[in-house]
Design an enzyme around this catalytic site. Structure first.
Site: not given
Ligand code: F6P
Length: 548
Positions: A207, A213, A267-268, A353, A384, A512
């Site tokens: 965005k 990253e 973004g999410r 977030e 399990h 960041k």
């Protein structure tokens, strides 16, 4: 708006919770033979929300609905859908719902209808996707693409991974999708080992187009293409999705390979936008649009259905009940379908977030808890590994079970077993196992009285662990769209009750900033250690010592 806990509705819930805390689901079911039905809702959307195993009674629901009204949930829903700038710390509208608006209704931001742009973007995506599938859009040397590498992180990755895994059945067999998010180079290195540069398209999805990253991976990928195919090649081997036109210019993304998004999409919440380009490339544009339709159907349900039958509202309120009145600070999401294995990870960003906040919209400290910790795994495997703690540990966790009735594989009998496990777990968590049952079981096996007495405390299942079962006929693009939208609106509902902003994420900025300022130190750790503050010095010295 006043803090939620000062309202009479919240206080009534607190008083009511005091009486509910001592009640067991065994008794709630015993006292009400209709409970399974009266505490379940279907929506006309082929989703069953069975919350009969939540620790609520009719009075709880009445009080929760009163709280929703007192917090003006209806008004807030209308404000969101109508493009009001409800993300007040960034002064932005919140309109992921416009991305899947399948009606002719205009959606206004600052008086401008955004729908023509949304439709144009979908059309551009379709042209691009069909061009690649049909081989009309190809690599620098003329070869068709066989591999797509999505480079993005957070909201520019999780939805893509989750949706393409969930809908793997619909994948285009001639095109493999790889998703690279991690900065450490492992994912990218692994992908680059597998793919042929001449047949690989990178989609840089960000965005902001400023995420360290993503830019690090994108630059490395670009160099990799240049090294193999020459300086002119990236123009054909890179596409990008961003709001940041300047950064796309700087990355030399040609106009036909650029896909825009808008600052009114978080973004999410962005998988519905051109961020979903890699989803569309992997599954086809028709499947992607079916997902939008499913999302839109849930939007309409959320917008128009009275709260007592409104699935996202009910889920949100039950979450508030568990978090604030029963003191459960964790929610495990447990899909009984391997295809949904990344759904919990997707929801983790969505919920944590969004609602991981501790101040109100007005900036005053919250006097009550907000977002719960969300986590999860496919239920079959989780049984399990960590279910033991959920059944008998001291932590108290709320649970969401999700399951399709019909298999996502060709093996229906196996899905029947998955369902048997899902339902069995929901029962076990709710009802547990009493001392009398343990005694009876052991006695039937011929166990002696003193051994029975010794084992009873270890074999007791307290039960009374609240869960919701979300059941649907099968997992397809529409259903997935409905499920995502269901959780999005659940998150929004909770944010309204808590009076927080679900659409900013300032908490991620500090890390960041620090990482960027520390990056040079990691290049010369020995030198940097000398001048570093004590909390870092030790770490940098070890890096210097061990650097191979
Ligand atoms: O880490 C925070 C965050 O801003 C998320 O909200 C977002 O989804 C992710 O980073 C990626 O951001 P972008 O799409 O701008 O690269």
């Amino acid at each position: 708006m006043t803090p939620a806990n000062t309202t009479p509705e919240w206080q009534a819930l607190e008083a009511h919770a005091a009486s509910m805390r001592g009640r067991h689901l065994r008794d709630l079911f015993a006292n009400d033979p209709q409970r399974a039905v009266s505490f379940s809702r279907t929506s006309g959307l082929n989703l069953l929300l069975d919350f009969s195993r939540q620790r609520v009674d009719a009075e709880t629901m009445r009080l929760l609905l009163a709280l929703a009204n007192a917090r003006d949930l209806r008004g807030r829903i209308d404000a969101m859908f109508s493009g009001e700038k409800i993300n007040t710390t960034e002064n932005r509208a919140v309109l992921h719902t416009a991305l899947r608006n399948r009606t002719e209704r205009p959606v206004l931001v600052d008086g401008q209808d955004v729908m023509p742009e949304v439709r144009a973007s979908l059309q551009k995506m379709r042209t691009f996707v069909e061009g690649i599938h049909g081989g009309r859009i190809h690599g620098h040397t003329g070869k068709t693409f066989t591999d797509i590498v999505n480079i993005g992180i957070g909201g520019s990755d999780l939805g893509i991974v989750m949706a393409t895994e969930a809908l793997a059945k619909y994948r285009n067999r001639n095109l493999r999708l790889h998703c690279v998010s991690n900065i450490d180079g492992v994912q990218l290195g692994d992908v680059l080992e597998k793919v042929d540069a001449a047949r690989t398209l990178f989609v840089v999805c960000s965005k902001t187009f400023s995420t360290l990253e993503t830019l690090t991976n994108a630059k490395l990928a670009r160099q990799w293409i240049v090294d193999r195919l020459g300086e002119g090649a990236p123009a054909r081997h890179f596409a990008a999705v961003s709001t940041n036109a300047k950064a796309m210019d700087a990355f030399l993304i040609p106009p036909q390979n650029r896909f825009t998004m808008w600052d009114w999409v978080g973004g999410r919440y962005s998988v519905w936008s051109a961020v979903g380009l890699s989803v569309a490339l992997a599954l086809g544009m028709d499947q992607f649009e079916l997902m939008l339709e499913g999302g839109h159907e849930m939007d309409e349900h959320f917008r128009t259905t009275p709260f007592e039958n409104n699935l996202p509202v009910l889920m949100g309120l039950l979450g508030v009940w568990n978090r604030n009145f029963l003191g459960l600070d964790s929610l495990a999401v447990l899909p009984y379908d391997q295809r949904l294995h990344r759904f919990p990870a997707y929801l983790q960003q969505l919920e944590m977030e969004s609602n991981g906040k501790s101040v109100t919209l007005a900036g005053t400290p919250l006097q009550y808890d907000s977002g719960a910790v969300l986590w999860g795994e496919p239920g079959s495997n989780a049984q399990h590994s960590f279910f033991q703690l959920l059944h008998q540990g001291t932590a108290r966790v709320a649970l969401d079970f999700l399951a399709p009735v019909n298999a996502s594989s060709p093996f229906q009998q196996q899905q029947n077993l998955a369902l048997a496990n899902c339902f069995a777990q929901a029962q076990a968590f709710a009802f547990g196992q009493t001392e009398a049952q343990v005694r009876q079981d052991l006695a039937a096996k011929g166990t002696g009285e003193s051994e029975i007495a010794r084992l009873i405390p270890h074999k007791l299942h307290p039960g009374n662990r609240p869960s919701t079962v979300i059941l649907f006929p099968r997992l397809g693009p529409k259903t997935l769209g409905r499920l995502i939208s269901l959780y999005e609106h659940k998150v929004f509902t909770q944010s309204v009750i808590w009076g927080i902003n679900a659409f900013d994420q300032w908490g991620v900025e500090l890390g960041k900033k620090l990482a960027e300022s520390l990056a040079p130190a990691l290049e010369k750790p020995g030198e940097a250690a000398a001048g570093a503050e004590p909390s870092l010095r030790n770490l940098l010295e070890h890096v210097a010592r061990w650097r191979g």
